[in-house]
Every structure is written in C-alpha cells, then in structure tokens.
Design an enzyme around this catalytic site. Structure first.
Site, PDB file in Angstrom:
ATOM      1  N   LYS A 295     -13.403  -0.944   6.193  1.00  0.00           N
ATOM      2  CA  LYS A 295     -13.969  -1.782   5.149  1.00  0.00           C
ATOM      3  C   LYS A 295     -15.051  -2.703   5.687  1.00  0.00           C
ATOM      4  CE  LYS A 295     -10.697  -0.089   2.485  1.00  0.00           C
ATOM      5  NZ  LYS A 295      -9.745   0.775   3.169  1.00  0.00           N
TER       6      LYS A 295
ATOM      7  N   ALA B 196      -6.487  -4.840   7.403  1.00  0.00           N
ATOM      8  CA  ALA B 196      -7.440  -3.820   6.980  1.00  0.00           C
ATOM      9  C   ALA B 196      -8.694  -4.397   6.338  1.00  0.00           C
ATOM     10  CB  ALA B 196      -6.765  -2.861   5.991  1.00  0.00           C
TER      11      ALA B 196
ATOM     12  N   ASP C  49      -0.777  -5.717   9.231  1.00  0.00           N
ATOM     13  CA  ASP C  49      -1.767  -4.730   8.813  1.00  0.00           C
ATOM     14  C   ASP C  49      -3.013  -5.504   8.397  1.00  0.00           C
ATOM     15  OD1 ASP C  49      -3.284  -2.696   7.794  1.00  0.00           O
ATOM     16  OD2 ASP C  49      -1.798  -1.978   6.362  1.00  0.00           O
TER      17      ASP C  49
ATOM     18  N   TRP D  64       0.857  -1.180   0.000  1.00  0.00           N
ATOM     19  CA  TRP D  64       0.000   0.000   0.000  1.00  0.00           C
ATOM     20  C   TRP D  64       0.896   1.234   0.000  1.00  0.00           C
ATOM     21  CZ3 TRP D  64      -2.099   2.609   4.877  1.00  0.00           C
ATOM     22  CH2 TRP D  64      -3.069   3.567   4.546  1.00  0.00           C
TER      23      TRP D  64
END
Length: 393
Positions: free
Chosen positions: A242, A209, A207, A126
């Site tokens: 999300k 997400a 991470d 990212w």
C-alpha cells in the site's frame, strides 16, 4: 489423483471483482477491492518508485540469488522506518512474499516454537487471517473488537478477551488502519494492551499493512513502537504493497524481537529455514525498490510527500462523505466515517442493504459493508451518500 480434490469456495472479494467487471451499467462504483485508486480510478506507480526502478535498471549487474533472508539493506531500512530506533541486538528479520507471506511465516514460526500455540484474532479481521489459520490447522479464538452500535472499538470487550491468552499464545493486532473496520486503538489503549500482554506472557503479532495511510508514517507506527519497547518478544509482519504502491511486487518483511541475542540468533536461523521450506529465496525487485528509496534522501522525501497526498486525499473523501450523509440524514450517525482511518470503513449495513446498493445503484462493496474509501472521488461521494440513505442504512 487430481480428481480426488475438493472444490474450494471462491474468494468473495475476487468474485465481487468479476461481478463488477461484468456489470455494463455506466457510472458503476467499485468499493470492494482493497487497492488505492486516484481520482481518475487508477492505481498509480509512485514517482519515487519509477525513479528507483530506473536507477536499478541502469546499475544492476546481476539477477543472481540474494540470501535466504533477503537483502540486509532492505531489511535494515524498512525496520528503521517502522521502529525508528532498532534494537539490533534483539531484532531478527526476513524478507517475505508480501505482507501475507509475512503473516504466514510468523504463524509458522510461532508453531515451530510452540506446537500448542493458539491465536487470538480480532472480530472482525482481514478474512485471509482466518483462511490461513484454518488451512494450517491452527486453533484460534476471536476477541471482541468492533462495536456495531458506535462503529468504534469495543475496548473493554477486547481487553477482557485478550486477557484470556496464555504464555506462548499469539495475539494478532492490526498496527493501524484496521481492516475491515477502520476503527483504531488510541496510544493510551495500546499501552493498556501492552500491560495485559506483559502480565500474560502472550506474544503480539502486529500486522502493519497500512503505515502512512492513517495519521502519518510515524503516527501510524506509534502503537507498534510502544509494543516493541515494552515487551520482550514481538512479531511484526509488514507490507509495502500500500504505502509504496507496489502491490504486484509482493514485498513484505517479518521481524521478530527477541529477549536477548541468543534468542535473536535462534529466531533468525529459524526464519531463514522457513523461507527455504516455503519459497527458498524471497523476491528481490520490490525490496530493492524500497531500499533504494529509503536510503536516498531525495527519493525518500519525494515518496513521503506523495504518500501524504494519498493519505490526505482519503481523509478529504472521508470528511466529504460524512458531511454529505449528515446533511441528507439530518443526524450525526455517520460521523464515524470521518473518524476512521485508512482505506476502509464498515458501514454497519445488512447484507440485504449491501445487495440493494449493488442492484439499484451499481455500487459494489463487500457483503459485511466494508467500503474502500479510496474507490471514491469527489464526484462519486454524493452518489454514494444518496444511495446509502435510499437503501435505508
């Protein structure tokens, strides 16, 4: 003073959003911005979120500050969702300003503990990971991850590169639904990564997400849970943007698993201190939505059901696009799209081919050919498939 500032390079994705808005062509398709959209092109408010907000509105009696670490109920509920079995004697946690805030605070914590820390990060990753580290002046090394030929994980290269991390270094791992590639590790591969980190003493920063967007809430957390169970120290940066659809509420969590209770208490105090230095008290509204949902059996069941609808919609679009491309190309070279997970896949197109898609077909995606599967619907998949073949991808 202000005239001495240096102009900053504009964010490429934000530029793409503005370019898309300015395009007057009918039938244009936005596959760039990283948000979930339903078949009508809307990012909906989930049913359980609406119900939770209504309940909060009816029952909340104050807007006074919460603690520096955020509400304990939120931190406990989200940690339980992620880890299933929470080792309370080892776990420190703080609410953060979104998942991005959790990443930033994790890197701040790592530097506080080790001023000479290096960060190992996947190639690609990212873009904001790199932007944050560059801004902080943190040295980082990219490890091999994406195999451009197979559109899968270059696991042998990844292992060799991660093995170079030393005790006290950070290895940043995507918990699931790798952004930008969509190519994920298997559970067996997670176990091999854990073994490498056990040997080196490097600390994983996971991470997470997109939990729930790939293979399901529990399946998407399996790698993170394995790492947490195997290693003495683990950092986990989680986002609710999300899976709860509360992007603008900026709701995240940083968790630190320590080797023992004394180290946990040190981490907890340091994380609260960092919150104080950066933004004082973390935002509460999104966190309260999440805790309201996760601690209520009916709301949680409705949320999980809608999240499954979202996940299955994306899987259906993946299968449809892979099938259409197989029919048009007469080959299986696009089957990787069906195997990837989450919102994104990297097509492997050149920047010139991506530009052709935009110019000739009004199809917008990031220059590295990352496309947002959730930006499609059943009617636009055939349009994209034909445009991909016409662009020579």
């Amino acid at each position: 003073m202000l005239s001495n500032l240096t102009a900053q390079a504009p964010d490429k994705i934000l530029m793409l959003i503005e370019e898309f808005k300015a395009d007057t062509r009918q039938g244009k398709i936005d596959l760039g911005v990283g948000v979930y959209k339903d078949p009508q092109g809307v990012t909906p408010v989930m049913r359980a979120v609406k119900a939770a907000e209504h309940r909060i509105w009816e029952t909340q009696t104050t807007k006074a500050y919460t603690g520096l670490a955020g509400e304990a109920e939120y931190r406990s509920a989200l940690a339980s969702m992620i880890l299933s079995e929470v080792p309370a004697d080892r776990l420190a946690s703080v609410a953060t300003v979104g998942g991005t805030g959790a990443i930033r605070q994790a890197l701040e914590l790592a530097r506080l503990a080790n001023p000479d820390v290096r960060v190992f990060v996947s190639d690609p990753t990212w873009p904001n990971h790199l932007s944050i580290m560059k801004f902080m002046g943190l040295p980082f090394t990219e490890y091999r991850y994406f195999d451009a030929a197979t559109r899968g994980v270059d696991f042998e290269g990844m292992k060799a590169d991660i093995a170079q991390a030393a005790k006290g270094d950070i290895v940043l791992l995507h918990g699931c639904c790798h952004n930008p590639t969509g190519a994920n590790l298997t559970l067996d591969q997670w176990a091999e990564i854990a073994a490498i980190l056990e040997t080196s003493g490097a600390i994983p920063l996971v991470d997470l997400a997109y939990q729930g967007f790939g293979d399901g809430l529990d399946a998407d957390a399996e790698g993170t849970r394995l790492i947490a169970a195997r290693l003495p120290e683990v950092l986990i940066a989680a986002s609710c943007s999300k899976n709860f659809g509360i992007y603008r509420e900026r709701t995240g969590l940083l968790m630190a698993l320590a080797e023992n209770t004394a180290a946990r208490d040190l981490a907890q105090g340091s994380m609260a201190y960092l919150n104080r230095q950066n933004y004082s008290f973390p935002p509460d509204h999104g966190a309260r939505i999440v805790s309201t949902i996760l601690t209520d059996e009916a709301l949680r069941a409705d949320w999980a059901a809608e999240l499954e609808e979202v996940r299955n919609t994306m899987l259906g679009l993946r299968d449809q696009l892979a099938t259409d491309l197989r029919d048009l190309s007469g080959s299986d070279r696009f089957d990787f799209i069906a195997h990837h997970r989450g919102m994104f896949s990297r097509l492997g197109a050149t920047p010139e081919q991506v530009a052709t898609l935009k110019t000739d077909a009004a199809i917008y995606m990031v220059g590295d050919s990352r496309l947002n599967i959730a930006g499609l619907n059943r009617d636009t998949v055939p349009i994209l498939a034909r445009a991909i073949i016409d662009a020579g991808i």
